[in-house]
Design an enzyme around this catalytic site. Structure first.
Site, PDB file in Angstrom:
ATOM      1  N   TYR A  14      39.517 -18.989  42.847  1.00  0.00           N
ATOM      2  CA  TYR A  14      39.564 -17.562  43.201  1.00  0.00           C
ATOM      3  C   TYR A  14      39.420 -17.330  44.716  1.00  0.00           C
ATOM      4  O   TYR A  14      40.349 -16.853  45.371  1.00  0.00           O
ATOM      5  CB  TYR A  14      38.468 -16.847  42.412  1.00  0.00           C
ATOM      6  CG  TYR A  14      38.256 -15.392  42.746  1.00  0.00           C
ATOM      7  CD1 TYR A  14      39.330 -14.518  42.917  1.00  0.00           C
ATOM      8  CD2 TYR A  14      36.956 -14.870  42.852  1.00  0.00           C
ATOM      9  CE1 TYR A  14      39.121 -13.169  43.204  1.00  0.00           C
ATOM     10  CE2 TYR A  14      36.736 -13.536  43.119  1.00  0.00           C
ATOM     11  CZ  TYR A  14      37.818 -12.692  43.301  1.00  0.00           C
ATOM     12  OH  TYR A  14      37.592 -11.368  43.583  1.00  0.00           O
ATOM     13  N   ASN A  35      40.725 -30.151  41.092  1.00  0.00           N
ATOM     14  CA  ASN A  35      40.916 -30.867  39.812  1.00  0.00           C
ATOM     15  C   ASN A  35      41.445 -29.935  38.721  1.00  0.00           C
ATOM     16  O   ASN A  35      41.572 -30.340  37.570  1.00  0.00           O
ATOM     17  CB  ASN A  35      39.611 -31.539  39.366  1.00  0.00           C
ATOM     18  CG  ASN A  35      38.518 -30.513  39.074  1.00  0.00           C
ATOM     19  OD1 ASN A  35      38.753 -29.300  39.137  1.00  0.00           O
ATOM     20  ND2 ASN A  35      37.340 -30.995  38.741  1.00  0.00           N
ATOM     21  N   ASN A  38      39.183 -25.192  36.654  1.00  0.00           N
ATOM     22  CA  ASN A  38      38.989 -23.754  36.389  1.00  0.00           C
ATOM     23  C   ASN A  38      40.100 -22.948  37.072  1.00  0.00           C
ATOM     24  O   ASN A  38      39.877 -21.827  37.524  1.00  0.00           O
ATOM     25  CB  ASN A  38      37.602 -23.334  36.887  1.00  0.00           C
ATOM     26  CG  ASN A  38      37.156 -22.014  36.319  1.00  0.00           C
ATOM     27  OD1 ASN A  38      37.669 -21.552  35.304  1.00  0.00           O
ATOM     28  ND2 ASN A  38      36.212 -21.365  36.983  1.00  0.00           N
ATOM     29  N   PHE A  84      35.115 -25.277  48.746  1.00  0.00           N
ATOM     30  CA  PHE A  84      34.899 -24.332  47.636  1.00  0.00           C
ATOM     31  C   PHE A  84      34.669 -25.053  46.311  1.00  0.00           C
ATOM     32  O   PHE A  84      34.246 -24.424  45.352  1.00  0.00           O
ATOM     33  CB  PHE A  84      36.134 -23.439  47.441  1.00  0.00           C
ATOM     34  CG  PHE A  84      36.431 -22.513  48.571  1.00  0.00           C
ATOM     35  CD1 PHE A  84      35.662 -21.375  48.773  1.00  0.00           C
ATOM     36  CD2 PHE A  84      37.492 -22.745  49.432  1.00  0.00           C
ATOM     37  CE1 PHE A  84      35.947 -20.507  49.804  1.00  0.00           C
ATOM     38  CE2 PHE A  84      37.787 -21.878  50.468  1.00  0.00           C
ATOM     39  CZ  PHE A  84      37.007 -20.756  50.656  1.00  0.00           C
ATOM     40  N   SER A 128      25.650 -18.712  48.572  1.00  0.00           N
ATOM     41  CA  SER A 128      25.568 -17.472  47.793  1.00  0.00           C
ATOM     42  C   SER A 128      24.282 -16.727  48.107  1.00  0.00           C
ATOM     43  O   SER A 128      23.266 -17.342  48.443  1.00  0.00           O
ATOM     44  CB  SER A 128      25.589 -17.853  46.312  1.00  0.00           C
ATOM     45  OG  SER A 128      25.200 -16.776  45.507  1.00  0.00           O
ATOM     46  N   TYR A 153      22.668 -23.741  38.862  1.00  0.00           N
ATOM     47  CA  TYR A 153      23.737 -23.335  39.782  1.00  0.00           C
ATOM     48  C   TYR A 153      23.138 -22.888  41.117  1.00  0.00           C
ATOM     49  O   TYR A 153      23.526 -23.365  42.192  1.00  0.00           O
ATOM     50  CB  TYR A 153      24.574 -22.196  39.166  1.00  0.00           C
ATOM     51  CG  TYR A 153      25.316 -21.377  40.190  1.00  0.00           C
ATOM     52  CD1 TYR A 153      26.473 -21.881  40.783  1.00  0.00           C
ATOM     53  CD2 TYR A 153      24.845 -20.134  40.607  1.00  0.00           C
ATOM     54  CE1 TYR A 153      27.141 -21.152  41.755  1.00  0.00           C
ATOM     55  CE2 TYR A 153      25.498 -19.404  41.569  1.00  0.00           C
ATOM     56  CZ  TYR A 153      26.649 -19.909  42.149  1.00  0.00           C
ATOM     57  OH  TYR A 153      27.300 -19.193  43.119  1.00  0.00           O
ATOM     58  N   LYS A 157      23.126 -24.607  45.212  1.00  0.00           N
ATOM     59  CA  LYS A 157      23.453 -23.969  46.497  1.00  0.00           C
ATOM     60  C   LYS A 157      22.339 -24.231  47.509  1.00  0.00           C
ATOM     61  O   LYS A 157      22.588 -24.537  48.679  1.00  0.00           O
ATOM     62  CB  LYS A 157      23.677 -22.459  46.313  1.00  0.00           C
ATOM     63  CG  LYS A 157      24.909 -22.110  45.473  1.00  0.00           C
ATOM     64  CD  LYS A 157      26.197 -22.575  46.143  1.00  0.00           C
ATOM     65  CE  LYS A 157      27.424 -22.336  45.293  1.00  0.00           C
ATOM     66  NZ  LYS A 157      28.624 -23.047  45.759  1.00  0.00           N
ATOM     67  N   TYR A 181      27.793 -15.681  50.299  1.00  0.00           N
ATOM     68  CA  TYR A 181      28.556 -14.545  49.773  1.00  0.00           C
ATOM     69  C   TYR A 181      27.672 -13.665  48.927  1.00  0.00           C
ATOM     70  O   TYR A 181      26.867 -14.163  48.147  1.00  0.00           O
ATOM     71  CB  TYR A 181      29.687 -14.999  48.847  1.00  0.00           C
ATOM     72  CG  TYR A 181      30.546 -16.136  49.306  1.00  0.00           C
ATOM     73  CD1 TYR A 181      30.836 -16.329  50.650  1.00  0.00           C
ATOM     74  CD2 TYR A 181      31.095 -17.006  48.369  1.00  0.00           C
ATOM     75  CE1 TYR A 181      31.656 -17.382  51.039  1.00  0.00           C
ATOM     76  CE2 TYR A 181      31.913 -18.055  48.749  1.00  0.00           C
ATOM     77  CZ  TYR A 181      32.183 -18.250  50.086  1.00  0.00           C
ATOM     78  OH  TYR A 181      32.988 -19.282  50.459  1.00  0.00           O
ATOM     79  N   ASN A 183      28.668 -10.305  46.283  1.00  0.00           N
ATOM     80  CA  ASN A 183      29.488 -10.376  45.056  1.00  0.00           C
ATOM     81  C   ASN A 183      30.970 -10.201  45.364  1.00  0.00           C
ATOM     82  O   ASN A 183      31.431  -9.071  45.557  1.00  0.00           O
ATOM     83  CB  ASN A 183      29.022  -9.316  44.055  1.00  0.00           C
ATOM     84  CG  ASN A 183      27.724  -9.690  43.373  1.00  0.00           C
ATOM     85  OD1 ASN A 183      26.722  -9.957  44.035  1.00  0.00           O
ATOM     86  ND2 ASN A 183      27.729  -9.747  42.060  1.00  0.00           N
TER      87      ASN A 183
HETATM   88  C1  UD1 Z   1      26.139 -14.129  39.772  1.00  0.00           C
HETATM   89  C2  UD1 Z   1      25.308 -15.082  40.589  1.00  0.00           C
HETATM   90  C3  UD1 Z   1      25.952 -15.293  41.928  1.00  0.00           C
HETATM   91  C4  UD1 Z   1      27.368 -15.747  41.752  1.00  0.00           C
HETATM   92  C5  UD1 Z   1      28.115 -14.696  40.947  1.00  0.00           C
HETATM   93  C6  UD1 Z   1      29.556 -15.080  40.719  1.00  0.00           C
HETATM   94  C7  UD1 Z   1      22.878 -15.184  40.422  1.00  0.00           C
HETATM   95  C8  UD1 Z   1      21.602 -14.441  40.578  1.00  0.00           C
HETATM   96  N1  UD1 Z   1      23.980 -14.514  40.727  1.00  0.00           N
HETATM   97  O1  UD1 Z   1      26.032 -12.856  40.413  1.00  0.00           O
HETATM   98  O2  UD1 Z   1      25.254 -16.267  42.651  1.00  0.00           O
HETATM   99  O3  UD1 Z   1      27.954 -15.920  43.012  1.00  0.00           O
HETATM  100  O4  UD1 Z   1      27.465 -14.537  39.688  1.00  0.00           O
HETATM  101  O5  UD1 Z   1      29.681 -16.171  39.871  1.00  0.00           O
HETATM  102  O6  UD1 Z   1      22.869 -16.312  40.058  1.00  0.00           O
HETATM  103  N2  UD1 Z   1      26.986  -6.825  34.470  1.00  0.00           N
HETATM  104  C9  UD1 Z   1      27.069  -5.933  33.409  1.00  0.00           C
HETATM  105  N3  UD1 Z   1      27.930  -6.205  32.398  1.00  0.00           N
HETATM  106  C10 UD1 Z   1      28.712  -7.344  32.376  1.00  0.00           C
HETATM  107  C11 UD1 Z   1      28.619  -8.251  33.465  1.00  0.00           C
HETATM  108  C12 UD1 Z   1      27.733  -7.969  34.484  1.00  0.00           C
HETATM  109  O7  UD1 Z   1      26.385  -4.910  33.392  1.00  0.00           O
HETATM  110  O8  UD1 Z   1      29.458  -7.543  31.405  1.00  0.00           O
HETATM  111  C13 UD1 Z   1      26.063  -6.517  35.586  1.00  0.00           C
HETATM  112  C14 UD1 Z   1      24.994  -7.585  35.780  1.00  0.00           C
HETATM  113  O9  UD1 Z   1      23.864  -7.296  34.996  1.00  0.00           O
HETATM  114  C15 UD1 Z   1      24.735  -7.459  37.284  1.00  0.00           C
HETATM  115  C16 UD1 Z   1      26.062  -7.006  37.862  1.00  0.00           C
HETATM  116  O10 UD1 Z   1      26.822  -6.495  36.774  1.00  0.00           O
HETATM  117  O11 UD1 Z   1      23.784  -6.462  37.486  1.00  0.00           O
HETATM  118  C17 UD1 Z   1      26.837  -8.137  38.517  1.00  0.00           C
HETATM  119  O12 UD1 Z   1      26.912  -9.227  37.601  1.00  0.00           O
HETATM  120  P1  UD1 Z   1      27.845 -10.500  37.864  1.00  0.00           P
HETATM  121  O13 UD1 Z   1      29.224 -10.053  38.171  1.00  0.00           O
HETATM  122  O14 UD1 Z   1      27.671 -11.419  36.702  1.00  0.00           O
HETATM  123  O15 UD1 Z   1      27.275 -11.164  39.180  1.00  0.00           O
HETATM  124  P2  UD1 Z   1      25.770 -11.550  39.584  1.00  0.00           P
HETATM  125  O16 UD1 Z   1      24.956 -11.849  38.397  1.00  0.00           O
HETATM  126  O17 UD1 Z   1      25.284 -10.507  40.536  1.00  0.00           O
END
Ligand code: UD1
Length: 345
Positions: A14, A35, A38, A84, A128, A153, A157, A181, A183
């Site tokens: 990505y 590889n 993903n 990456f 991250s 994970y 990092k 990074y 989000n």
């Molecule tokens: C996680 C990792 C981050 C990683 C990123 C991308 C941690 C703390 N964070 O970020 O290091 O770079 O993934 O792989 O390890 N949410 C919902 N519904 C959903 C999905 C998510 O409400 O179906 C909410 C989550 O609760 C969160 C926010 O959306 O509050 C962002 O979630 P997500 O996109 O999974 O990223 P992070 O958890 O912030």
């Protein structure tokens, strides 16, 4: 004239694919090693359609020292590396910790070991904001304390950052820039490349766009009882093309000997915290498409709120996030629609 050659590990993924586009647009020659665990080969076509240039591609695993050695033998002119290649699903890392430690640590160790005697000037490492855990204050600066990792994970990092510091402190003849990074979201505005998660998405935006297009019935909002204005979690959503551009600046900085220290660390975020509910509203406003959603319980391990103080990157790298959240949401939606047109999803 073409600029130097850059090795991009995980370059069909990505963030990697968006960075390859920006490197090629800036005139760099690129060789990708991936590889395809993903991602898939078709990403190379997307990159070629955007830039008019197909990057060299080696299908191999960076944990395979023989394969990486052969790559350096075949490309003796590699001037810089952007790493990456890594496993990145938080939940999976809790189930398969050794896979995460093996992939993420061995990849970096192999690259550092080889680059030292191959004349490579620098390596950009994908880190991250997860290293900050639940920060004591927001926005988060690079000086904020590193918290105990809540997943293998996240731990990879932190360990990888330490490996880089230890290696360079020991006198290794190259530099490094660590990019933390927040989000990353959105897709290239051409909709030729974007995020393509395997199976049911774990991250917010792919789940949201798949719900908007009808693949998923409903988006679950994980918790609305947090200590935030609307009760949902707050994140710093950074456009993936903006993020990619920072990598070009970072690699250029090392190749041109402009680094102020042998290892530099930068936050890459917008500086704006947006709640999950605000993000859904932004998507609906920007695209005119409704996202069915419901509030459910908290997701274990989630951080309540985290957003970046990006002024160090702004001032020192001369980089800043430019896309508006509405533009970013439209790009994510255009990509989802393109996947549907192509019959992929
Ligand atoms: C996680 C990792 C981050 C990683 C990123 C991308 C941690 C703390 N964070 O970020 O290091 O770079 O993934 O792989 O390890 N949410 C919902 N519904 C959903 C999905 C998510 O409400 O179906 C909410 C989550 O609760 C969160 C926010 O959306 O509050 C962002 O979630 P997500 O996109 O999974 O990223 P992070 O958890 O912030």
């Amino acid at each position: 004239m073409k600029k130097e050659r850059i090795l991009v590990t995980g370059g069909t993924g990505y963030i990697g694919s968006h960075t390859v586009v920006e490197l090629q647009n800036a005139g760099y020659q690129v060789v990708i090693i991936d590889n395809l665990s993903n991602s898939n080969r078709d990403v190379l076509n997307g990159i070629e359609r955007i830039t008019g240039c197909r990057p060299d591609f080696v299908e191999a695993d960076c944990t395979d020292m023989n394969a990486v050695t052969a790559l350096f033998d075949n490309y003796p002119d590699i001037a810089g590396i952007i790493n990456f290649a890594a496993s990145k699903a938080v939940g999976e890392s809790i189930e398969k910790p050794l896979l995460y430690y093996r992939n993420n640590l061995n990849t970096l160790i192999n690259l550092l070991e080889l680059m030292g005697n191959r004349g490579v000037k620098g390596i950009v490492f994908s880190s991250s904001c997860t290293v900050y855990g639940e920060p004591d204050t927001n926005p988060v600066t690079e000086a904020a304390p590193i918290k105990t990792a809540t997943s293998p994970y996240g731990n990879t990092k932190q360990i990888c950052e330490e490996i880089i510091h230890d290696t360079i402190n020991s006198g290794a003849p190259f530099k490094s820039i660590i990019l933390r990074y927040f989000n990353p979201v959105g897709a290239h505005p051409s909709a030729e490349i974007g995020e393509l998660p395997n199976g049911v998405p774990q991250n917010l935006i792919p789940y949201l766009t798949q719900t908007a297009i009808g693949i998923r019935k409903e988006l679950s909002v994980f918790g609305d009882d947090y200590d935030t204005p609307d009760g949902s979690c707050i994140r710093d959503f950074i456009n993936v093309v903006d993020l990619a551009k920072a990598h070009v600046i970072a690699i250029e900085r090392m190749l041109q000997n402009q680094s102020e220290a042998a290892v530099e660390t930068f936050n890459l975020g917008t500086g704006i915290g947006l709640s999950v509910k605000e993000l859904i509203a932004a998507f609906e406003r920007a695209t005119g498409v409704k996202v069915p959603h419901k509030i459910v319980g908290r997701r274990p391990g989630d951080i309540e709120k985290v957003w970046a103080e990006p002024s160090y990157a702004n001032n020192v790298l001369g980089w800043r996030a430019e896309a508006t959240i509405d533009d970013t949401m439209r790009s994510a939606w255009a990509w989802q629609c393109r996947l549907r047109e192509r019959g992929i999803m």
